[in-house]
Design a protein around this motif. Structure first.
Motif, PDB file in Angstrom:
ATOM      1  N   PRO A 148      36.517  20.090  55.663  1.00 48.93           N
ATOM      2  CA  PRO A 148      36.013  19.880  57.020  1.00 48.93           C
ATOM      3  C   PRO A 148      36.064  18.435  57.475  1.00 48.93           C
ATOM      4  O   PRO A 148      36.168  18.154  58.664  1.00 48.93           O
ATOM      5  N   ASP A 149      35.992  17.505  56.528  1.00 44.34           N
ATOM      6  CA  ASP A 149      35.980  16.079  56.855  1.00 44.34           C
ATOM      7  C   ASP A 149      36.174  15.297  55.564  1.00 44.34           C
ATOM      8  O   ASP A 149      36.051  15.844  54.455  1.00 44.34           O
ATOM      9  N   ILE A 150      36.487  14.014  55.690  1.00 45.25           N
ATOM     10  CA  ILE A 150      36.556  13.126  54.516  1.00 45.25           C
ATOM     11  C   ILE A 150      35.198  12.444  54.393  1.00 45.25           C
ATOM     12  O   ILE A 150      34.922  11.435  55.050  1.00 45.25           O
ATOM     13  N   THR A 151      34.333  13.046  53.603  1.00 44.53           N
ATOM     14  CA  THR A 151      32.984  12.529  53.350  1.00 44.53           C
ATOM     15  C   THR A 151      32.723  12.563  51.855  1.00 44.53           C
ATOM     16  O   THR A 151      33.575  13.014  51.070  1.00 44.53           O
ATOM     17  N   GLY A 152      31.541  12.120  51.459  1.00 37.62           N
ATOM     18  CA  GLY A 152      31.187  12.133  50.049  1.00 37.62           C
ATOM     19  C   GLY A 152      31.300  13.496  49.406  1.00 37.62           C
ATOM     20  O   GLY A 152      31.520  13.605  48.190  1.00 37.62           O
ATOM     21  N   ALA A 153      31.193  14.544  50.198  1.00 36.06           N
ATOM     22  CA  ALA A 153      31.237  15.900  49.659  1.00 36.06           C
ATOM     23  C   ALA A 153      32.601  16.277  49.097  1.00 36.06           C
ATOM     24  O   ALA A 153      32.711  17.241  48.325  1.00 36.06           O
ATOM     25  N   VAL A 154      33.658  15.553  49.463  1.00 36.98           N
ATOM     26  CA  VAL A 154      35.003  15.903  48.989  1.00 36.98           C
ATOM     27  C   VAL A 154      35.642  14.756  48.209  1.00 36.98           C
ATOM     28  O   VAL A 154      36.865  14.692  48.084  1.00 36.98           O
ATOM     29  N   LEU A 155      34.812  13.868  47.662  1.00 36.30           N
ATOM     30  CA  LEU A 155      35.355  12.684  47.000  1.00 36.30           C
ATOM     31  C   LEU A 155      35.171  12.664  45.488  1.00 36.30           C
ATOM     32  O   LEU A 155      35.527  11.676  44.836  1.00 36.30           O
ATOM     33  N   ASP A 156      34.636  13.736  44.903  1.00 36.37           N
ATOM     34  CA  ASP A 156      34.548  13.775  43.444  1.00 36.37           C
ATOM     35  C   ASP A 156      35.937  14.053  42.874  1.00 36.37           C
ATOM     36  O   ASP A 156      36.872  14.452  43.586  1.00 36.37           O
ATOM     37  N   ASP A 157      36.083  13.864  41.577  1.00 37.51           N
ATOM     38  CA  ASP A 157      37.405  13.961  40.959  1.00 37.51           C
ATOM     39  C   ASP A 157      38.028  15.342  41.143  1.00 37.51           C
ATOM     40  O   ASP A 157      39.233  15.456  41.400  1.00 37.51           O
ATOM     41  N   ALA A 158      37.231  16.405  41.020  1.00 35.57           N
ATOM     42  CA  ALA A 158      37.776  17.759  41.136  1.00 35.57           C
ATOM     43  C   ALA A 158      38.274  18.025  42.553  1.00 35.57           C
ATOM     44  O   ALA A 158      39.370  18.590  42.752  1.00 35.57           O
ATOM     45  N   ALA A 159      37.498  17.616  43.543  1.00 34.77           N
ATOM     46  CA  ALA A 159      37.902  17.833  44.935  1.00 34.77           C
ATOM     47  C   ALA A 159      39.146  17.022  45.273  1.00 34.77           C
ATOM     48  O   ALA A 159      40.057  17.520  45.957  1.00 34.77           O
TER      49      ALA A 159
ATOM     50  N   THR B 191      51.175   8.814  67.205  1.00 34.53           N
ATOM     51  CA  THR B 191      50.393   7.871  66.395  1.00 34.53           C
ATOM     52  C   THR B 191      48.928   8.094  66.717  1.00 34.53           C
ATOM     53  O   THR B 191      48.412   7.558  67.705  1.00 34.53           O
ATOM     54  N   PRO B 192      48.256   8.902  65.922  1.00 34.40           N
ATOM     55  CA  PRO B 192      46.877   9.248  66.260  1.00 34.40           C
ATOM     56  C   PRO B 192      45.935   8.054  66.130  1.00 34.40           C
ATOM     57  O   PRO B 192      46.172   7.130  65.344  1.00 34.40           O
ATOM     58  N   ASP B 193      44.876   8.105  66.905  1.00 33.33           N
ATOM     59  CA  ASP B 193      43.826   7.098  66.871  1.00 33.33           C
ATOM     60  C   ASP B 193      43.004   7.312  65.602  1.00 33.33           C
ATOM     61  O   ASP B 193      42.517   8.428  65.358  1.00 33.33           O
ATOM     62  N   LEU B 194      42.857   6.284  64.801  1.00 33.80           N
ATOM     63  CA  LEU B 194      42.192   6.430  63.505  1.00 33.80           C
ATOM     64  C   LEU B 194      40.692   6.170  63.606  1.00 33.80           C
ATOM     65  O   LEU B 194      40.253   5.165  64.171  1.00 33.80           O
ATOM     66  N   ALA B 195      39.927   7.074  63.043  1.00 32.31           N
ATOM     67  CA  ALA B 195      38.489   6.907  62.893  1.00 32.31           C
ATOM     68  C   ALA B 195      38.225   6.185  61.571  1.00 32.31           C
ATOM     69  O   ALA B 195      39.146   5.963  60.769  1.00 32.31           O
ATOM     70  N   PRO B 196      36.979   5.787  61.291  1.00 29.52           N
ATOM     71  CA  PRO B 196      36.673   5.215  59.977  1.00 29.52           C
ATOM     72  C   PRO B 196      37.152   6.157  58.874  1.00 29.52           C
ATOM     73  O   PRO B 196      37.025   7.379  58.999  1.00 29.52           O
ATOM     74  N   CYS B 197      37.701   5.605  57.799  1.00 31.31           N
ATOM     75  CA  CYS B 197      38.362   6.449  56.799  1.00 31.31           C
ATOM     76  C   CYS B 197      37.392   7.289  55.985  1.00 31.31           C
ATOM     77  O   CYS B 197      37.815   8.236  55.303  1.00 31.31           O
ATOM     78  N   VAL B 198      36.108   6.991  56.029  1.00 36.52           N
ATOM     79  CA  VAL B 198      35.085   7.791  55.362  1.00 36.52           C
ATOM     80  C   VAL B 198      33.993   8.103  56.369  1.00 36.52           C
ATOM     81  O   VAL B 198      33.527   7.208  57.087  1.00 36.52           O
ATOM     82  N   GLY B 199      33.576   9.348  56.418  1.00 29.18           N
ATOM     83  CA  GLY B 199      32.526   9.746  57.342  1.00 29.18           C
ATOM     84  C   GLY B 199      31.173   9.872  56.669  1.00 29.18           C
ATOM     85  O   GLY B 199      31.082  10.159  55.476  1.00 29.18           O
ATOM     86  N   GLN B 200      30.134   9.613  57.418  1.00 28.61           N
ATOM     87  CA  GLN B 200      28.741   9.837  57.010  1.00 28.61           C
ATOM     88  C   GLN B 200      28.334   9.132  55.708  1.00 28.61           C
ATOM     89  O   GLN B 200      27.678   9.729  54.859  1.00 28.61           O
ATOM     90  N   PRO B 201      28.711   7.874  55.510  1.00 27.87           N
ATOM     91  CA  PRO B 201      28.234   7.187  54.298  1.00 27.87           C
ATOM     92  C   PRO B 201      26.723   7.009  54.345  1.00 27.87           C
ATOM     93  O   PRO B 201      26.161   6.681  55.391  1.00 27.87           O
ATOM     94  N   GLY B 202      26.095   7.227  53.218  1.00 29.15           N
ATOM     95  CA  GLY B 202      24.645   7.049  53.178  1.00 29.15           C
ATOM     96  C   GLY B 202      24.233   5.593  53.143  1.00 29.15           C
ATOM     97  O   GLY B 202      23.210   5.214  53.722  1.00 29.15           O
TER      98      GLY B 202
END
Length: 282
Positions: A31-42, A60-71
């Motif tokens: 759904p997004d590039i967040t901490g939920a998909v950043l472990d080794d298995a994911a 050339t799409p407009d880029l958002a921050p490369c990581v979403g919802q950092p705590g």
């Protein structure tokens, strides 16, 4: 693997950069590039995908921050020996820690907006570290195993807010737009040695910063190990690891600071390029 987030209208979608430099859509897989998909298995599941089978994002799409919802958005100060020398300051005994508000985070190429009253806003190219798996009481020898990947950060800093408003550095580090992040998150398998990367920052086409992560006072592994003794580092947390020499505050005979219309270009070897135009808040 280079993971990114891009904007379509009012939506932010996950993507990756293929070997030809084109953006591919990952919405069918995460759904997004967040901490939920950043472990080794994911990350392994994403790496197993054939980019050619993913939808091509046109143009050339407009880029958002490369990581979403950092705590947490953590910063390490005075962490290059040559930067400490230019500032005339002693090397710290332990990593100097400050916080940047997560609300300061913007895309790599978004405008940097000078806050009202700003007269001393400064540039700082920094290696960004994004945590992939939770780290608590981690030894230095295992610290890098907790990294999802690396990115470019501009730790924009209002020096008067930072030093003259009484309190901690956070005041000058947390203004809106003062945390450009990206353009993409480069997974750690593509960065075999985070202590062997060149960093540069140009302002209006003039080279201001040139440095190497080899001159860090505290390595990435030491920083993670140290912070993990104080707090749990969670997936998606971002660490800005310090800046090399050449900041505006250190220019002799007089400091040089950002003004509306200035253009900053920041690059870290293998991690991509950021470009921001400076404008005043309305």
């Amino acid at each position: 693997m280079k993971l990114l987030r891009y904007r379509i209208g009012g939506d932010v979608r996950p993507g990756l950069l293929d070997s030809a430099g084109a953006v591919r859509d990952l919405s069918a897989h995460v759904p997004d590039i967040t901490g939920a998909v950043l472990d080794d298995a994911a990350l392994a599941r994403l790496a197993a995908l054939d980019p050619q089978t993913l939808p091509l994002v046109p143009g050339t799409p407009d880029l958002a921050p490369c990581v979403g919802q950092p705590g947490k958005f953590l910063g390490i100060g005075l962490n290059y020996t040559d930067h400490a020398e230019e500032m005339g300051m002693a090397l710290p005994e332990h990593p100097i820690l400050f916080l940047k508000a997560t609300s300061s985070i913007t895309g790599a190429n978004d405008d940097v907006i000078l806050p009202r009253g700003s007269v001393a806003s400064d540039w700082e190219v920094e290696l960004g570290v994004v945590i992939g798996t939770a780290a608590k009481y981690v030894p230095e020898t295992e610290a890098l195993n907790h990294v999802a990947g690396y990115c470019v950060i501009n730790d924009v800093s209002e020096r008067d807010f930072q030093t003259k408003l009484t309190g901690q550095w956070t005041k000058g580090k947390s203004c809106d737009t003062f945390g450009p992040l990206g353009p993409w998150l480069v997974t750690r398998d593509e960065v075999p040695d985070p202590q062997a990367l060149w960093l540069t920052c140009d302002v209006n086409g003039e080279r201001r910063q040139t440095g190497s992560t080899r001159t860090m006072v505290f390595t990435v592994a030491q920083i993670i190990a140290h912070l993990s003794q104080l707090m749990t580092l969670h997936p998606g947390d971002v660490i800005a690891t310090g800046t090399p020499p050449g900041v505006g505050m250190g220019i002799k005979p007089a400091p040089v600071y950002l003004k509306p219309g200035d253009v900053m270009r920041l690059e870290i070897e293998g991690l991509g390029v950021q470009t921001q135009t400076v404008r005043a808040d309305s």
